[in-house]
Design an enzyme around this catalytic site. Sequence first.
Site, PDB file in Angstrom:
ATOM      1  N   ASP A   5       0.847  -1.183   0.000  1.00  0.00           N
ATOM      2  CA  ASP A   5       0.000   0.000   0.000  1.00  0.00           C
ATOM      3  C   ASP A   5       0.883   1.233   0.000  1.00  0.00           C
ATOM      4  O   ASP A   5       2.062   1.174   0.368  1.00  0.00           O
ATOM      5  CB  ASP A   5      -0.910   0.016   1.224  1.00  0.00           C
ATOM      6  CG  ASP A   5      -1.908   1.167   1.197  1.00  0.00           C
ATOM      7  OD1 ASP A   5      -2.385   1.509   0.103  1.00  0.00           O
ATOM      8  OD2 ASP A   5      -2.200   1.734   2.259  1.00  0.00           O
ATOM      9  N   SER A   6       0.303   2.355  -0.390  1.00  0.00           N
ATOM     10  CA  SER A   6       1.048   3.607  -0.378  1.00  0.00           C
ATOM     11  C   SER A   6       1.249   4.129   1.039  1.00  0.00           C
ATOM     12  O   SER A   6       2.151   4.920   1.290  1.00  0.00           O
ATOM     13  CB  SER A   6       0.307   4.660  -1.208  1.00  0.00           C
ATOM     14  OG  SER A   6      -0.998   4.862  -0.700  1.00  0.00           O
ATOM     15  N   TYR A  37      -0.369   8.772  -2.555  1.00  0.00           N
ATOM     16  CA  TYR A  37      -0.293   8.620  -4.003  1.00  0.00           C
ATOM     17  C   TYR A  37      -1.329   9.487  -4.719  1.00  0.00           C
ATOM     18  O   TYR A  37      -1.205   9.769  -5.906  1.00  0.00           O
ATOM     19  CB  TYR A  37      -0.507   7.162  -4.392  1.00  0.00           C
ATOM     20  CG  TYR A  37       0.707   6.273  -4.217  1.00  0.00           C
ATOM     21  CD1 TYR A  37       1.835   6.692  -3.515  1.00  0.00           C
ATOM     22  CD2 TYR A  37       0.721   4.986  -4.753  1.00  0.00           C
ATOM     23  CE1 TYR A  37       2.935   5.860  -3.350  1.00  0.00           C
ATOM     24  CE2 TYR A  37       1.819   4.154  -4.610  1.00  0.00           C
ATOM     25  CZ  TYR A  37       2.911   4.584  -3.896  1.00  0.00           C
ATOM     26  OH  TYR A  37       4.007   3.760  -3.743  1.00  0.00           O
ATOM     27  N   GLY A  38      -2.383   9.855  -3.990  1.00  0.00           N
ATOM     28  CA  GLY A  38      -3.460  10.620  -4.610  1.00  0.00           C
ATOM     29  C   GLY A  38      -3.028  11.954  -5.183  1.00  0.00           C
ATOM     30  O   GLY A  38      -3.736  12.543  -5.994  1.00  0.00           O
ATOM     31  N   CYS A  68      -4.292  -0.967  -2.403  1.00  0.00           N
ATOM     32  CA  CYS A  68      -4.425   0.484  -2.566  1.00  0.00           C
ATOM     33  C   CYS A  68      -5.222   0.698  -3.845  1.00  0.00           C
ATOM     34  O   CYS A  68      -4.777   0.289  -4.916  1.00  0.00           O
ATOM     35  CB  CYS A  68      -3.050   1.135  -2.669  1.00  0.00           C
ATOM     36  SG  CYS A  68      -3.065   2.882  -3.124  1.00  0.00           S
ATOM     37  N   ASN A  69      -6.386   1.289  -3.730  1.00  0.00           N
ATOM     38  CA  ASN A  69      -7.233   1.474  -4.912  1.00  0.00           C
ATOM     39  C   ASN A  69      -6.575   2.367  -5.948  1.00  0.00           C
ATOM     40  O   ASN A  69      -6.686   2.135  -7.155  1.00  0.00           O
ATOM     41  CB  ASN A  69      -8.581   2.065  -4.494  1.00  0.00           C
ATOM     42  CG  ASN A  69      -9.489   1.038  -3.867  1.00  0.00           C
ATOM     43  OD1 ASN A  69     -10.169   0.288  -4.549  1.00  0.00           O
ATOM     44  ND2 ASN A  69      -9.492   0.986  -2.544  1.00  0.00           N
ATOM     45  N   THR A  70      -5.872   3.403  -5.492  1.00  0.00           N
ATOM     46  CA  THR A  70      -5.210   4.298  -6.431  1.00  0.00           C
ATOM     47  C   THR A  70      -4.169   3.539  -7.238  1.00  0.00           C
ATOM     48  O   THR A  70      -4.125   3.609  -8.469  1.00  0.00           O
ATOM     49  CB  THR A  70      -4.556   5.469  -5.684  1.00  0.00           C
ATOM     50  OG1 THR A  70      -5.572   6.220  -5.009  1.00  0.00           O
ATOM     51  CG2 THR A  70      -3.808   6.377  -6.643  1.00  0.00           C
ATOM     52  N   GLU A 165      -4.781   9.969   7.825  1.00  0.00           N
ATOM     53  CA  GLU A 165      -3.400   9.622   8.181  1.00  0.00           C
ATOM     54  C   GLU A 165      -2.855  10.528   9.281  1.00  0.00           C
ATOM     55  O   GLU A 165      -1.971  10.136  10.039  1.00  0.00           O
ATOM     56  CB  GLU A 165      -2.514   9.678   6.937  1.00  0.00           C
ATOM     57  CG  GLU A 165      -2.850   8.643   5.901  1.00  0.00           C
ATOM     58  CD  GLU A 165      -1.650   7.811   5.455  1.00  0.00           C
ATOM     59  OE1 GLU A 165      -0.519   8.281   5.628  1.00  0.00           O
ATOM     60  OE2 GLU A 165      -1.874   6.684   4.960  1.00  0.00           O
ATOM     61  N   CYS A 199     -11.425   3.346  -1.311  1.00  0.00           N
ATOM     62  CA  CYS A 199     -10.080   3.613  -0.799  1.00  0.00           C
ATOM     63  C   CYS A 199      -9.944   2.833   0.490  1.00  0.00           C
ATOM     64  O   CYS A 199     -10.869   2.825   1.325  1.00  0.00           O
ATOM     65  CB  CYS A 199      -9.871   5.107  -0.545  1.00  0.00           C
ATOM     66  SG  CYS A 199      -8.305   5.499   0.269  1.00  0.00           S
ATOM     67  N   THR A 200      -8.808   2.176   0.680  1.00  0.00           N
ATOM     68  CA  THR A 200      -8.654   1.310   1.852  1.00  0.00           C
ATOM     69  C   THR A 200      -8.505   2.085   3.150  1.00  0.00           C
ATOM     70  O   THR A 200      -8.516   1.489   4.232  1.00  0.00           O
ATOM     71  CB  THR A 200      -7.454   0.371   1.669  1.00  0.00           C
ATOM     72  OG1 THR A 200      -6.292   1.138   1.322  1.00  0.00           O
ATOM     73  CG2 THR A 200      -7.734  -0.658   0.584  1.00  0.00           C
ATOM     74  N   HIS A 201      -8.373   3.421   3.078  1.00  0.00           N
ATOM     75  CA  HIS A 201      -8.409   4.229   4.298  1.00  0.00           C
ATOM     76  C   HIS A 201      -9.842   4.387   4.815  1.00  0.00           C
ATOM     77  O   HIS A 201     -10.057   4.576   6.012  1.00  0.00           O
ATOM     78  CB  HIS A 201      -7.854   5.634   4.029  1.00  0.00           C
ATOM     79  CG  HIS A 201      -6.374   5.713   3.940  1.00  0.00           C
ATOM     80  ND1 HIS A 201      -5.662   5.154   2.923  1.00  0.00           N
ATOM     81  CD2 HIS A 201      -5.466   6.313   4.756  1.00  0.00           C
ATOM     82  CE1 HIS A 201      -4.376   5.406   3.091  1.00  0.00           C
ATOM     83  NE2 HIS A 201      -4.231   6.102   4.196  1.00  0.00           N
TER      84      HIS A 201
END
Length: 282
Positions: A5-6, A37-38, A68-70, A165, A199-201
């Site tokens: 993941d980012s 990454y966004g 990470c979806n991005t 984050e 998004c995994t967040h």
Amino acid sequence: MGVFDSGHGGLTVLRALVDAQPRRPFVFLGDHAHAPYGRRSNEDIHGLTRAGVEALFAQGCRLVVVACNTAAAVALRRLQQEWLPHAYPGRNVLGVLVPMVEAITRVPWMVQEPPVDRMHEPRTVGVFATVPTVSSGSFPREIGKRAPHVRVVQQACPELVPLIEEGAPDAVLGPVVRGYVAEMLERADGVPDAFVLGCTHYPLVAHLFAEALPAGAEIFDQPALTARSLEHYLERHPDYAPELHTHPAPLRFLTTGDAERVGALAGRFFGGTTPFQRITHG
């Protein structure tokens, strides 16, 4: 088995994977030095994702889940088609986008044309995601191939990942989430039948989305869907499955950032102790 993941978000996916398969060893790598990454270009995202996957291959992983979806939306297809067959034959990379699309369309990923017997009345799905994920068009494109009757309404949420984050409280996050929900509903021309937290967040603020969305709204659980999809994949491809341990398998947590700082926040995403070790990325 590797999970990339980012940043921290992929730990929500790792938690679901560990809960589903506690006897399999997992190595998690967060590219915190380059997150989020966004805010990066597609070429940056592709290069960083490839470097992260390669770092996990160097740790002995034969299969890596891009959690990470991005990264999955921007880089996964290119990695699978142009890089892996030549650079790392016999290894593979999976992503979190596939299980979500399969769940929304009820059509397997390998199906490239909509099955005639799966055509239903039109319905609408709302997707909340990062700017690159929305810009990539991956959700509407892949859903449209398999279920053209499904209309996809996307809503970019550029402020959410940085706030999550940073450990922002609900008092700060709540109004931001409500604002994005209001924007989507205004453009959707009616309430969507289901919603995707792309998004995994976002599982960390799923309760805020549930409060902001219409009562009883269906929200797809991406970590759980990814865990179920990986189990099915390993049943079909047992050669990729790491050896089972007799007891809960050890977990390794790697980061390209400050290990102490990352570990202090990561436990909130994973729901447990996360002793991170720093490695060089790329």
